[in-house]
Design a protein around this motif. Structure first.
Motif, PDB file in Angstrom:
ATOM      1  N   VAL A 183      52.801  11.499  52.787  1.00 30.56           N
ATOM      2  CA  VAL A 183      54.118  11.272  53.390  1.00 30.56           C
ATOM      3  C   VAL A 183      54.137   9.855  53.934  1.00 30.56           C
ATOM      4  CG1 VAL A 183      55.781  11.956  55.152  1.00 30.56           C
ATOM      5  CG2 VAL A 183      54.411  13.700  54.018  1.00 30.56           C
ATOM      6  N   MET A 184      54.987   8.999  53.368  1.00 28.94           N
ATOM      7  CA  MET A 184      55.092   7.599  53.797  1.00 28.94           C
ATOM      8  C   MET A 184      56.565   7.197  53.835  1.00 28.94           C
ATOM      9  SD  MET A 184      51.974   5.689  51.778  1.00 28.94           S
ATOM     10  CE  MET A 184      52.404   4.136  52.539  1.00 28.94           C
ATOM     11  N   PRO A 185      57.247   7.409  54.960  1.00 26.99           N
ATOM     12  CA  PRO A 185      58.658   7.023  55.037  1.00 26.99           C
ATOM     13  C   PRO A 185      58.826   5.510  54.903  1.00 26.99           C
ATOM     14  CG  PRO A 185      57.813   7.536  57.210  1.00 26.99           C
ATOM     15  CD  PRO A 185      56.734   7.914  56.236  1.00 26.99           C
ATOM     16  N   THR A 186      59.839   5.112  54.194  1.00 27.99           N
ATOM     17  CA  THR A 186      60.074   3.681  54.012  1.00 27.99           C
ATOM     18  C   THR A 186      60.821   3.072  55.188  1.00 27.99           C
ATOM     19  OG1 THR A 186      62.099   4.194  52.784  1.00 27.99           O
ATOM     20  CG2 THR A 186      60.083   3.860  51.508  1.00 27.99           C
ATOM     21  N   GLU A 187      61.599   3.885  55.903  1.00 31.16           N
ATOM     22  CA  GLU A 187      62.326   3.393  57.066  1.00 31.16           C
ATOM     23  C   GLU A 187      62.211   4.401  58.196  1.00 31.16           C
ATOM     24  OE1 GLU A 187      66.344   2.475  56.204  1.00 31.16           O
ATOM     25  OE2 GLU A 187      65.874   1.034  54.629  1.00 31.16           O
ATOM     26  N   TRP A 188      62.161   3.903  59.393  1.00 32.75           N
ATOM     27  CA  TRP A 188      62.020   4.774  60.563  1.00 32.75           C
ATOM     28  C   TRP A 188      62.648   4.050  61.742  1.00 32.75           C
ATOM     29  CZ3 TRP A 188      61.841   9.496  61.431  1.00 32.75           C
ATOM     30  CH2 TRP A 188      61.336  10.053  62.598  1.00 32.75           C
ATOM     31  N   TYR A 189      63.344   4.788  62.565  1.00 35.22           N
ATOM     32  CA  TYR A 189      64.190   4.150  63.569  1.00 35.22           C
ATOM     33  C   TYR A 189      63.589   4.133  64.962  1.00 35.22           C
ATOM     34  CZ  TYR A 189      65.202   8.851  65.219  1.00 35.22           C
ATOM     35  OH  TYR A 189      65.079  10.116  65.722  1.00 35.22           O
ATOM     36  N   SER A 190      62.497   4.845  65.204  1.00 32.42           N
ATOM     37  CA  SER A 190      62.004   4.972  66.567  1.00 32.42           C
ATOM     38  C   SER A 190      60.485   5.036  66.586  1.00 32.42           C
ATOM     39  CB  SER A 190      62.579   6.240  67.214  1.00 32.42           C
ATOM     40  OG  SER A 190      62.127   6.359  68.545  1.00 32.42           O
ATOM     41  N   GLU A 191      59.896   4.594  67.694  1.00 32.19           N
ATOM     42  CA  GLU A 191      58.447   4.662  67.849  1.00 32.19           C
ATOM     43  C   GLU A 191      57.960   6.104  67.738  1.00 32.19           C
ATOM     44  OE1 GLU A 191      60.522   3.311  69.976  1.00 32.19           O
ATOM     45  OE2 GLU A 191      60.050   1.173  70.126  1.00 32.19           O
ATOM     46  N   CYS A 192      56.773   6.288  67.186  1.00 32.00           N
ATOM     47  CA  CYS A 192      56.149   7.605  67.103  1.00 32.00           C
ATOM     48  C   CYS A 192      54.928   7.611  68.006  1.00 32.00           C
ATOM     49  CB  CYS A 192      55.765   7.927  65.658  1.00 32.00           C
ATOM     50  SG  CYS A 192      55.016   9.558  65.478  1.00 32.00           S
ATOM     51  N   TYR A 193      55.039   8.289  69.156  1.00 32.51           N
ATOM     52  CA  TYR A 193      53.988   8.265  70.165  1.00 32.51           C
ATOM     53  C   TYR A 193      52.989   9.416  70.028  1.00 32.51           C
ATOM     54  CZ  TYR A 193      56.435   4.654  72.853  1.00 32.51           C
ATOM     55  OH  TYR A 193      57.016   3.484  73.264  1.00 32.51           O
ATOM     56  N   VAL A 210      55.102  17.737  64.189  1.00 28.35           N
ATOM     57  CA  VAL A 210      56.016  17.179  65.179  1.00 28.35           C
ATOM     58  C   VAL A 210      55.664  15.720  65.418  1.00 28.35           C
ATOM     59  CG1 VAL A 210      54.612  17.899  67.169  1.00 28.35           C
ATOM     60  CG2 VAL A 210      57.055  17.451  67.478  1.00 28.35           C
ATOM     61  N   CYS A 211      56.688  14.900  65.578  1.00 32.40           N
ATOM     62  CA  CYS A 211      56.533  13.506  65.979  1.00 32.40           C
ATOM     63  C   CYS A 211      57.296  13.305  67.281  1.00 32.40           C
ATOM     64  CB  CYS A 211      57.097  12.563  64.912  1.00 32.40           C
ATOM     65  SG  CYS A 211      56.247  12.630  63.325  1.00 32.40           S
ATOM     66  N   GLY A 212      56.590  12.922  68.336  1.00 32.95           N
ATOM     67  CA  GLY A 212      57.241  12.595  69.599  1.00 32.95           C
ATOM     68  C   GLY A 212      57.734  11.159  69.554  1.00 32.95           C
ATOM     69  N   CYS A 213      59.019  10.953  69.804  1.00 33.66           N
ATOM     70  CA  CYS A 213      59.662   9.666  69.490  1.00 33.66           C
ATOM     71  C   CYS A 213      60.015   8.846  70.730  1.00 33.66           C
ATOM     72  CB  CYS A 213      60.931   9.911  68.678  1.00 33.66           C
ATOM     73  SG  CYS A 213      60.638  10.834  67.156  1.00 33.66           S
ATOM     74  N   GLY A 214      60.194   7.567  70.498  1.00 33.14           N
ATOM     75  CA  GLY A 214      60.520   6.645  71.575  1.00 33.14           C
ATOM     76  C   GLY A 214      61.925   6.799  72.112  1.00 33.14           C
ATOM     77  N   ASP A 215      62.804   7.482  71.367  1.00 34.94           N
ATOM     78  CA  ASP A 215      64.166   7.698  71.856  1.00 34.94           C
ATOM     79  C   ASP A 215      64.288   8.993  72.647  1.00 34.94           C
ATOM     80  OD1 ASP A 215      63.928   9.575  69.877  1.00 34.94           O
ATOM     81  OD2 ASP A 215      65.887   9.204  68.993  1.00 34.94           O
ATOM     82  N   GLY A 216      63.161   9.670  72.916  1.00 39.65           N
ATOM     83  CA  GLY A 216      63.179  10.929  73.655  1.00 39.65           C
ATOM     84  C   GLY A 216      63.277  12.151  72.785  1.00 39.65           C
ATOM     85  N   GLY A 217      63.375  11.975  71.486  1.00 45.35           N
ATOM     86  CA  GLY A 217      63.495  13.108  70.575  1.00 45.35           C
ATOM     87  C   GLY A 217      62.153  13.622  70.094  1.00 45.35           C
ATOM     88  N   ALA A 218      62.174  14.832  69.560  1.00 51.80           N
ATOM     89  CA  ALA A 218      61.011  15.427  68.907  1.00 51.80           C
ATOM     90  C   ALA A 218      61.432  15.794  67.496  1.00 51.80           C
ATOM     91  CB  ALA A 218      60.529  16.657  69.668  1.00 51.80           C
ATOM     92  N   LEU A 219      60.900  15.098  66.534  1.00 53.05           N
ATOM     93  CA  LEU A 219      61.287  15.300  65.139  1.00 53.05           C
ATOM     94  C   LEU A 219      60.322  16.300  64.508  1.00 53.05           C
ATOM     95  CD1 LEU A 219      63.377  14.159  63.093  1.00 53.05           C
ATOM     96  CD2 LEU A 219      61.559  12.651  62.286  1.00 53.05           C
TER      97      LEU A 219
END
Length: 324
Positions: free
Chosen positions: A283-293, A308-317
């Motif tokens: 899995v290698m996304p070409t574009e991503w909008y937020s930090e993955c912490y 799960v990816c914990g994100c810099g915008d406060g979301g959990a993807l």
């Protein structure tokens, strides 16, 4: 398939599934924790509670109970919470030798959940008894020419195959090895500069993610203390590099995988590592909008897992991984 939940909080620094895949705990940079129910459609937020005025740096489920969550913060607090009610069960406060609050960056449970370990700013690893909530031992560098961290610790991990073995990584570009029975550091590796929970162990291998522009992902053999693989991450002509903040092995099936989360140039990736010498990206996304912490895996059924990816915008993807 993906599903996104964005609570009105700051960065999602940490995220972890419970053992059943029913709940997800997320900790934020403003001291809040959210518990999400994953079995409902759509995913709903069950409860929110405030732990600290400082960032949540690490949290873990006690998977023998599945209702107890241990949370640490950069103010030095270690708190046990009842996840379904949001009630606090117990509080500890870690102090340095000078009597100041120790900024804790990481916590982990032993495989039997009878012990937990912390690491943070004061370069000392502390092991606690989970039942009694008392300290078992402290381990740190004794002399300048002996193994031990010389700068803050960002990640501590119990060996899942040995309840008496711990590893830690930090800002001083070393990985340290500890024996709880002896109460001391027994070995070390020089290499990755760890920032965030960018260290994991599975079997005879350690996975490290570095806060650097080169050699960001490496796999080490604990038997030889040698690097067996340097994972190709970015092109040689780096203009805006990714700094690794989180790595995690997925050992839920025969073909092992690991997830990676990055910041600066936001990225997450998943690699398959059936052969530790030659991990390959799946899995290698070409574009991503937020930090993955943070990244974590859980088994939902025999045919499905979740990332799960914990994100810099406060979301959990959340991503479903379908097993073929």
């Amino acid at each position: 398939k993906e599903e996104q939940s964005k609570p009105p909080y700051a960065e999602c620094f940490v995220s972890q599934f419970d053992d059943t895949g029913s709940y997800l705990a997320c900790g934020y940079s403003n001291g809040f924790v959210n518990i999400f129910a994953l079995t409902s459609q759509p995913t709903i937020k069950l409860i929110t509670f405030k732990v600290s005025d400082y960032p949540i740096t690490s949290l873990k489920w006690n998977k023998t109970l599945n209702t107890t969550l241990i949370v640490v913060s950069s103010d030095g607090s270690i708190t046990h919470w009842h996840s379904s009610s949001g009630k606090i069960l117990h509080t500890l406060h870690e102090k340095t030798k000078e009597g100041l609050s120790n900024a804790i960056n990481s916590i982990d449970y032993s495989r039997d959940y009878r012990k937990f370990v912390t690491g943070g700013k004061d370069t000392t690893v502390r092991v606690y008894d989970e039942g009694m909530k008392t300290k078992i031992c402290e381990m740190s560098q004794c002399k300048f020419d002996q193994p031990g961290h010389s700068s803050r610790i960002f990640c501590v991990k119990f060996n899942p195959d040995n309840v008496n073995t711990i590893i830690s990584g930090g800002w001083d570009k070393t990985i340290q090895f500890y024996d709880v029975r002896e109460g001391k550091i027994v070995n070390s590796i020089y290499g990755p500069q760890i920032c965030g929970e960018a260290l994991d162990i599975s079997g005879n291998y350690i996975l490290s993610g570095a806060w650097s522009t080169r050699n960001q992902i490496q796999i080490w053999d604990v038997r030889t203390l040698k690097c067996v693989s340097e994972v190709k991450w970015e092109n040689d002509d780096i203009y805006f590099p990714t700094y690794i903040y989180s790595v995690k092995f997925n050992t839920l099936r025969d073909k092992k995988m690991f997830g990676v989360g990055g910041v600066n140039k936001p990225l997450y990736r998943v690699f398959e590592c059936e052969d530790m010498n030659e991990p390959r990206p799946v899995v290698m996304p070409t574009e991503w909008y937020s930090e993955c912490y943070s990244v974590d895996f859980v088994k939902m059924s025999n045919k499905k897992e979740m990332l799960v990816c914990g994100c810099g915008d406060g979301g959990a993807l959340l991503f479903e991984i379908e097993i073929q």
